[in-house]
Motif scaffolding. Structure first.
Motif, short mmCIF file in Angstrom:
data_model
loop_
_atom_site.label_atom_id
_atom_site.label_comp_id
_atom_site.label_asym_id
_atom_site.label_seq_id
_atom_site.Cartn_x
_atom_site.Cartn_y
_atom_site.Cartn_z
N ARG A 11 0.28 -12.49 10.67
CA ARG A 11 0.05 -12.18 12.08
C ARG A 11 0.61 -10.79 12.33
O ARG A 11 1.79 -10.62 12.64
CB ARG A 11 0.73 -13.22 12.97
N THR A 12 -0.26 -9.79 12.15
CA THR A 12 0.22 -8.42 12.13
C THR A 12 -0.93 -7.47 12.39
O THR A 12 -2.10 -7.88 12.39
CB THR A 12 0.87 -8.11 10.76
N ASP A 13 -0.61 -6.21 12.64
CA ASP A 13 -1.64 -5.17 12.67
C ASP A 13 -1.99 -4.87 11.21
O ASP A 13 -1.14 -4.36 10.46
CB ASP A 13 -1.12 -3.91 13.36
N PRO A 14 -3.20 -5.18 10.77
CA PRO A 14 -3.51 -5.06 9.34
C PRO A 14 -3.41 -3.64 8.81
O PRO A 14 -3.00 -3.43 7.66
CB PRO A 14 -4.93 -5.61 9.23
N VAL A 15 -3.79 -2.64 9.62
CA VAL A 15 -3.73 -1.25 9.16
C VAL A 15 -2.29 -0.85 8.90
O VAL A 15 -1.94 -0.32 7.83
CB VAL A 15 -4.38 -0.30 10.18
N ILE A 16 -1.41 -1.10 9.87
CA ILE A 16 -0.01 -0.72 9.73
C ILE A 16 0.63 -1.47 8.57
O ILE A 16 1.33 -0.89 7.74
CB ILE A 16 0.76 -0.99 11.03
N PHE A 17 0.37 -2.77 8.48
CA PHE A 17 1.01 -3.58 7.45
C PHE A 17 0.55 -3.17 6.05
O PHE A 17 1.37 -2.89 5.17
CB PHE A 17 0.70 -5.07 7.68
N PHE A 18 -0.77 -3.14 5.84
CA PHE A 18 -1.26 -2.91 4.48
C PHE A 18 -1.05 -1.47 4.02
O PHE A 18 -0.78 -1.23 2.83
CB PHE A 18 -2.73 -3.31 4.38
N VAL A 19 -1.17 -0.50 4.92
CA VAL A 19 -0.93 0.89 4.51
C VAL A 19 0.55 1.08 4.18
O VAL A 19 0.89 1.71 3.17
CB VAL A 19 -1.38 1.87 5.61
N SER A 20 1.44 0.53 5.01
CA SER A 20 2.88 0.65 4.74
C SER A 20 3.24 -0.05 3.44
O SER A 20 3.96 0.50 2.59
CB SER A 20 3.70 0.05 5.89
N ALA A 21 2.75 -1.26 3.27
CA ALA A 21 3.03 -2.01 2.03
C ALA A 21 2.44 -1.30 0.82
O ALA A 21 3.08 -1.20 -0.24
CB ALA A 21 2.48 -3.43 2.15
#
Length: 537
Positions: A11-21
């Motif tokens: 449950r997250t902003d997918p762009v922020i989460f996946f780019v950061s990860a």
């Protein structure tokens, strides 16, 4: 990305989460495959920054401190971070304990003895004789300059900005929300997401550096207690164990996990400080505490604007001077913590006024830091031998702690405790305190990074929080392996480079806050209304 996030139960902003990860995992992979080129790149970047922009870091933090004082004393100081009828969620004692344990508890344990002794043995100010009484006074003053008001200024400014825009305007719990007056709805677009990604990466690296230092100190303590080899393998093993402890606290959540560990740790830290005061040179330390207040206040203006500008006149010196290795490193390191600590203190400070927030977050931990250094610093200096004549009379005992610091900075605190009753027990307790500070830093950072991704102060799924906790430990482990025997030098290089973009972001929070204050209707604040987003035009 959204469908992938749903399949993974996130449950997250997918762009922020996946780019950061993805950026974090890519960095770890590059460290594994190309350790030497990556190390060289950071070394070159750090050299350029401290040579050309050291003055920017030093001036910037002073500007931030002046702004905070103005904000607290201005007509806007009575504005609450939230609705007029909102009340604080935590008592003053729990609030302070969480501020301290989530802030620089590990730093005080690491540098409480090591920094004063370092400056005592090698005075940075020109014309000061090593091991002299003047060197001792300057050593304590410089340590306080680094870790009292100015360090907490770097935490307080972002905390105020987050608390103001997030609690008062009901904006998402993200760093980009602070820039609404400048970006408007653009905070939800590519620029806003880029800001949040930079903040997340800066936080991960800043906490990773701290975890690396904390693990190395625990390893030094175990080596002193049990004679085990203080190796990189031991440090990484400690890091893995304590990351597991932090993950357990992450699963428990903010109120149960972080609050419990914070209250426990502040109690243990105070107990250690009282033990040193009672079993050490008590009268000397009482007098030293009072004198330290005067030393700090009288030396602060000179130290705050000292820029070591004459260092490069001597061609044998490094072009950035002493401050490139110390002050600029501190400010770059600390500012990478500012999104994490800022959002953390904003989260636990809802319902407090701007004036109360600035006074509490800026002054209370600074006062504790002053007392800490007055007790640990002066006692260490006395044991080491203050004054050339005294050191001559002490014979071989003179300089025992100085020699320990020269051998290994993480060993300083444990070499210090060897001069007290029940030394093995106290050294063991110090290991426990550092370990819990480690855990509270890691779990607090993981919860905040998760908030940056979700945009909400409600905890996301456990798997998200655990992921960020593991990432912090993984980055710290790779930095330790990369550092090898150079340890602190490598960590300085990484954090100085990472800290520059975060420092620029924090600087831009000042005009954003000023724009927010300018649209405040003081009469509407009095009756409990909030300003509207459309008032920014």
């Amino acid at each position: 990305m959204e469908s992938l996030a749903r399949r993974l139960g996130l449950r997250t902003d997918p762009v922020i989460f996946f780019v950061s990860a993805g950026c974090t995992l890519l960095f770890v992979l590059l460290l594994v495959v190309f350790p030497e080129p990556i190390a060289e790149a950071f070394a070159v970047g750090r050299r350029w920054i401290v040579t050309n922009l050291g003055w920017f870091f030093i001036l910037g933090v002073n500007v931030w401190l002046g702004f905070l004082i103005w904000a607290a004393l201005s007509k806007h100081g009575h504005i609450k971070l939230g609705r007029r009828d909102s009340t604080p969620d935590y008592s003053n004692l729990s609030w302070f304990a969480m501020l301290f344990a989530g802030g620089i508890g590990t730093v005080l344990m690491f540098w409480g003895v090591a920094e004063p002794i370092s400056h005592f043995a090698d005075p940075p100010l020109p014309g000061v004789v090593p091991y002299s009484e003047q060197a001792a006074r300057d050593a304590v003053s410089i340590a306080l300059y680094h870790l009292a008001l100015h360090t907490w200024t770097i935490f307080t400014l972002p905390g105020l900005a987050f608390g103001y825009f997030i609690h008062r305007y009901d904006l998402p719990v993200r760093v980009s929300s602070v820039f609404y007056p400048l970006l408007k709805e653009g905070i939800h677009g590519p620029i806003g997401k880029a800001i949040d990604i930079v903040a997340i990466l800066g936080t991960l690296f800043g906490v990773a550096v701290s975890l690396g230092l904390g693990s190395s100190q625990i390893a030094a303590g175990l080596s002193a207690l049990f004679g085990v080899d203080d190796s990189v393998l031991l440090t990484v093993g400690i890091l893995a164990v304590l990351t597991g402890v932090a993950v357990v606290s992450i699963v428990a959540g903010l109120d149960k996990g972080v609050k419990f560990l914070s209250n426990l740790n502040i109690g243990l830290a105070v107990a250690l400080m009282v033990f040193v005061l009672v079993t050490g040179s008590t009268l000397f330390l009482f007098r030293g505490t009072v004198e330290t207040i005067g030393l700090y206040l009288s030396n602060l203006p000179r130290l705050a604007f000292w820029n070591d500008m004459l260092a490069n006149i001597n061609p044998t010196n490094e072009p950035w001077g002493w401050q490139g290795d110390w002050t600029v490193f501190y400010w770059a390191w600390t500012v990478t913590w500012s999104p994490f600590i800022g959002l953390f203190v904003a989260r636990i400070s809802k319902g407090r006024t701007i004036r109360e927030f600035v006074a509490g977050v800026l002054l209370a931990p600074s006062l504790f830091t002053l007392i800490w250094f007055a007790i640990f610093g002066w006692q260490a200096l006395q044991i080491d031998g203050i004054g050339l004549a005294i050191r001559e009379q002490m014979g071989p005992q003179a300089g025992e702690i100085s020699r320990a610091v020269a051998e290994s900075v993480p060993l300083a605190m444990f070499a210090f405790f060897e001069h007290f009753p029940f030394a093995p027990f106290i050294q063991g307790l110090a290991v426990v305190v550092v370990a819990i500070f480690f855990a509270t830093s890691s779990d607090s950072a993981s919860l905040v990074v998760d908030m940056l991704c979700t945009g909400s102060d409600e905890p996301g799924p456990v798997r998200q929080r655990v992921f960020w906790g593991v990432m912090e430990g993984l980055v710290a482990a790779m930095l330790i392996i990369l550092a090898g025997d150079l340890g602190l030098v490598a960590l300085q290089q990484v954090i100085t480079v990472v800290g520059l973009p975060v420092f620029c972001l924090v600087f831009m929070m000042i005009p954003s806050l000023i724009m927010g204050f300018n649209v405040e209707n003081i009469d509407s604040v009095t009756v409990g209304k909030r300003p509207r987003l459309d008032e920014f035009g």
